[in-house]
Design a protein around this motif. Structure first.
Motif, mmCIF file in Angstrom:
data_model
loop_
_atom_site.group_PDB
_atom_site.id
_atom_site.type_symbol
_atom_site.label_atom_id
_atom_site.label_comp_id
_atom_site.label_asym_id
_atom_site.label_seq_id
_atom_site.Cartn_x
_atom_site.Cartn_y
_atom_site.Cartn_z
ATOM 1 N N ASP A 165 21.284 11.241 -2.435
ATOM 2 C CA ASP A 165 21.069 9.802 -2.511
ATOM 3 C C ASP A 165 19.750 9.493 -1.826
ATOM 4 O OD1 ASP A 165 21.418 7.143 -2.950
ATOM 5 O OD2 ASP A 165 22.932 6.838 -1.389
ATOM 6 N N ASP A 166 18.657 9.537 -2.604
ATOM 7 C CA ASP A 166 17.341 9.370 -2.019
ATOM 8 C C ASP A 166 17.071 7.906 -1.694
ATOM 9 O OD1 ASP A 166 17.050 8.297 -4.502
ATOM 10 O OD2 ASP A 166 15.697 9.842 -5.261
ATOM 11 N N ASP A 167 15.885 7.675 -1.112
ATOM 12 C CA ASP A 167 15.536 6.324 -0.678
ATOM 13 C C ASP A 167 15.441 5.368 -1.849
ATOM 14 O OD1 ASP A 167 15.449 7.247 1.897
ATOM 15 O OD2 ASP A 167 13.275 7.602 1.882
ATOM 16 N N ALA A 168 14.935 5.853 -3.001
ATOM 17 C CA ALA A 168 14.806 4.970 -4.161
ATOM 18 C C ALA A 168 16.171 4.485 -4.619
ATOM 19 C CB ALA A 168 14.092 5.705 -5.302
ATOM 20 N N ALA A 169 17.158 5.402 -4.669
ATOM 21 C CA ALA A 169 18.502 4.995 -5.070
ATOM 22 C C ALA A 169 19.099 4.020 -4.064
ATOM 23 C CB ALA A 169 19.387 6.226 -5.225
ATOM 24 N N SER A 170 18.851 4.266 -2.765
ATOM 25 C CA SER A 170 19.371 3.360 -1.741
ATOM 26 C C SER A 170 18.764 1.969 -1.889
ATOM 27 C CB SER A 170 19.068 3.930 -0.348
ATOM 28 O OG SER A 170 19.683 5.186 -0.178
ATOM 29 N N ASP A 171 17.472 1.907 -2.147
ATOM 30 C CA ASP A 171 16.831 0.608 -2.353
ATOM 31 C C ASP A 171 17.419 -0.102 -3.565
ATOM 32 O OD1 ASP A 171 15.242 1.086 -0.181
ATOM 33 O OD2 ASP A 171 13.521 1.801 -1.343
ATOM 34 N N GLU A 172 17.711 0.666 -4.620
ATOM 35 C CA GLU A 172 18.289 0.072 -5.816
ATOM 36 C C GLU A 172 19.671 -0.492 -5.523
ATOM 37 O OE1 GLU A 172 18.170 1.318 -10.457
ATOM 38 O OE2 GLU A 172 19.256 2.684 -9.135
ATOM 39 N N HIS A 173 20.482 0.251 -4.755
ATOM 40 C CA HIS A 173 21.798 -0.249 -4.377
ATOM 41 C C HIS A 173 21.675 -1.546 -3.577
ATOM 42 C CE1 HIS A 173 23.627 3.177 -6.061
ATOM 43 N NE2 HIS A 173 23.371 4.030 -5.091
ATOM 44 N N LEU A 174 20.724 -1.583 -2.660
ATOM 45 C CA LEU A 174 20.546 -2.784 -1.845
ATOM 46 C C LEU A 174 20.134 -3.982 -2.697
ATOM 47 C CD1 LEU A 174 18.741 -1.280 1.297
ATOM 48 C CD2 LEU A 174 21.111 -2.062 1.120
ATOM 49 N N ARG A 175 19.235 -3.741 -3.654
ATOM 50 C CA ARG A 175 18.808 -4.838 -4.517
ATOM 51 C C ARG A 175 19.969 -5.374 -5.353
ATOM 52 N NH1 ARG A 175 15.742 -4.043 -8.465
ATOM 53 N NH2 ARG A 175 15.627 -1.764 -8.540
ATOM 54 N N LEU A 176 20.783 -4.442 -5.902
ATOM 55 C CA LEU A 176 21.921 -4.869 -6.706
ATOM 56 C C LEU A 176 22.954 -5.602 -5.850
ATOM 57 C CD1 LEU A 176 23.317 -4.931 -9.426
ATOM 58 C CD2 LEU A 176 24.271 -2.679 -8.943
ATOM 59 N N ASP A 177 23.205 -5.113 -4.630
ATOM 60 C CA ASP A 177 24.136 -5.796 -3.735
ATOM 61 C C ASP A 177 23.650 -7.202 -3.422
ATOM 62 O OD1 ASP A 177 25.807 -3.637 -3.684
ATOM 63 O OD2 ASP A 177 25.028 -2.825 -1.792
ATOM 64 N N ALA A 178 22.332 -7.355 -3.265
ATOM 65 C CA ALA A 178 21.780 -8.682 -2.986
ATOM 66 C C ALA A 178 22.008 -9.624 -4.163
ATOM 67 C CB ALA A 178 20.289 -8.570 -2.668
ATOM 68 N N GLU A 179 21.834 -9.123 -5.386
ATOM 69 C CA GLU A 179 22.061 -9.974 -6.559
ATOM 70 C C GLU A 179 23.526 -10.367 -6.679
ATOM 71 O OE1 GLU A 179 20.138 -9.806 -10.187
ATOM 72 O OE2 GLU A 179 18.758 -8.193 -9.687
ATOM 73 N N LEU A 180 24.430 -9.407 -6.426
ATOM 74 C CA LEU A 180 25.850 -9.727 -6.497
ATOM 75 C C LEU A 180 26.255 -10.680 -5.376
ATOM 76 C CD1 LEU A 180 27.362 -6.227 -7.389
ATOM 77 C CD2 LEU A 180 26.757 -8.115 -8.923
ATOM 78 N N GLY A 181 25.638 -10.517 -4.202
ATOM 79 C CA GLY A 181 25.907 -11.456 -3.119
ATOM 80 C C GLY A 181 25.454 -12.868 -3.465
ATOM 81 N N ALA A 182 24.309 -12.975 -4.153
ATOM 82 C CA ALA A 182 23.846 -14.295 -4.589
ATOM 83 C C ALA A 182 24.807 -14.913 -5.597
ATOM 84 C CB ALA A 182 22.441 -14.184 -5.184
ATOM 85 N N ALA A 183 25.362 -14.066 -6.491
ATOM 86 C CA ALA A 183 26.348 -14.575 -7.448
ATOM 87 C C ALA A 183 27.599 -15.066 -6.736
ATOM 88 C CB ALA A 183 26.707 -13.480 -8.457
ATOM 89 N N ALA A 184 28.015 -14.362 -5.660
ATOM 90 C CA ALA A 184 29.182 -14.795 -4.893
ATOM 91 C C ALA A 184 28.912 -16.129 -4.210
ATOM 92 C CB ALA A 184 29.547 -13.733 -3.863
ATOM 93 N N ALA A 185 27.698 -16.282 -3.643
ATOM 94 C CA ALA A 185 27.350 -17.549 -2.990
ATOM 95 C C ALA A 185 27.326 -18.701 -3.984
ATOM 96 C CB ALA A 185 25.998 -17.409 -2.293
ATOM 97 N N THR A 186 26.820 -18.419 -5.198
ATOM 98 C CA THR A 186 26.811 -19.457 -6.236
ATOM 99 C C THR A 186 28.226 -19.871 -6.613
ATOM 100 O OG1 THR A 186 24.723 -18.571 -7.110
ATOM 101 C CG2 THR A 186 26.005 -20.021 -8.556
ATOM 102 N N ALA A 187 29.120 -18.889 -6.719
ATOM 103 C CA ALA A 187 30.510 -19.208 -7.053
ATOM 104 C C ALA A 187 31.155 -20.036 -5.954
ATOM 105 C CB ALA A 187 31.301 -17.920 -7.286
ATOM 106 N N LEU A 188 30.855 -19.733 -4.689
ATOM 107 C CA LEU A 188 31.425 -20.498 -3.588
ATOM 108 C C LEU A 188 30.927 -21.932 -3.575
ATOM 109 C CD1 LEU A 188 31.250 -17.850 -0.724
ATOM 110 C CD2 LEU A 188 33.321 -18.837 -1.695
#
Length: 280
Positions: A165-188
């Motif tokens: 799990d290299d740094d690029a994959a970790s950054d990608e996971h973080l970016r996707l988590d941020a987008e999903l977190g934004a979707a959760a905030a919008t739903a709230l």
């Protein structure tokens, strides 16, 4: 002509299927390498600069006509460009060689579907039906036992290094988590947010829950705890909808999307089990 004749036919059929599968996998790998070379020749930075120029209106005068055509369908072009960029990154970071092709070929075992297909042969009008079923049975047995028990040895013999799990994959996971977190905030923040029975959540519930997604450990569900669990399920549904939308844009690799979806599914199953236990 005896059991040995059927066994010989089964081994021959298994060998033919392995040969055909190997040829097909080799063709697929050749196509992937060809596509990787084609993507490597693409100057994606030029396309990116052109899209940026279209967006901010600084496109050179000689490209005005082309810019006008692209602007009319800018969103589709951007999605296509994002897909090309993701494909180029995938083929550059995840090359498949003959070792991976060998594993794909050897892992293609025959099983119950082969035997079930043979059982569908009509009982009349087919010569040697019993022999064909016997051969299908032996093919499944030889395949499952022969390939199945030796697959780990084949992988070890090929000495394929484990994925990291290299740094690029970790950054990608973080970016996707941020987008999903934004979707959760919008739903709230949605004023039409309701519980499973259609009633509104208690005042201040969304603010109290926030983005917390850790499961409570209370043995007995109170009315407030049930409401929290239902609200979290609603948030997960919003995040899943956003994940489906993201997956159509081609901005993330399949492994990252699959991991995020598995996490959402696991969270929702856990919450629904909690609710079911509370009902009991």
């Amino acid at each position: 002509e005896g059991l040995w004749h059927g066994a010989w036919l089964a081994l021959s059929a298994l060998g033919i299927m392995l040969g055909l599968r190997a040829a097909y996998v080799a063709f697929l790998l050749w196509r992937m390498r060809s596509r990787a070379r084609r993507y490597a020749r693409l100057d994606l930075s030029t396309y990116s600069a052109k899209l940026k120029g279209i967006a901010d209106g600084t496109i050179p005068e000689e490209h005005r006509g082309q810019a006008d055509r692209l602007r009319r369908d800018e969103e589709r072009v951007r999605r296509r460009f994002a897909g090309l960029s993701a494909d180029a990154d995938y083929y550059a970071s995840s090359p498949l060689g003959w070792k991976q092709g060998t594993i794909i070929t050897w892992a293609g075992m025959r099983g119950v579907v082969t035997l079930a297909a043979a059982q569908t042969l009509p009982t009349t009008g087919i010569d040697h039906r019993s022999l064909l079923i016997f051969v299908a049975f032996l093919v499944a047995v030889f395949s499952l036992f022969g390939q199945g028990f030796t697959l780990a040895s084949v992988v070890r013999a090929l000495r394929i290094p484990p994925a990291s799990d290299d740094d690029a994959a970790s950054d990608e996971h973080l970016r996707l988590d941020a987008e999903l977190g934004a979707a959760a905030a919008t739903a709230l923040a949605d004023p039409t947010l309701t519980r499973a029975d259609g009633t509104a959540f208690s005042e201040g519930m969304a603010a109290n829950v926030g983005t917390r997604m850790t499961e409570p450990r209370d043995a007995v569900l109170t009315g407030r705890m049930r409401e929290i669990l239902e609200l979290r399920i609603v948030i997960i549904e919003a995040m899943r909808d956003r994940l489906v939308e993201i997956s159509t844009h081609g901005g993330y690799s399949t492994s990252t999307l699959r991991r995020a979806l598995a996490e959402l599914d696991a969270d929702q199953i856990s919450l629904e089990l909690r609710l079911d236990d509370g009902d009991d």
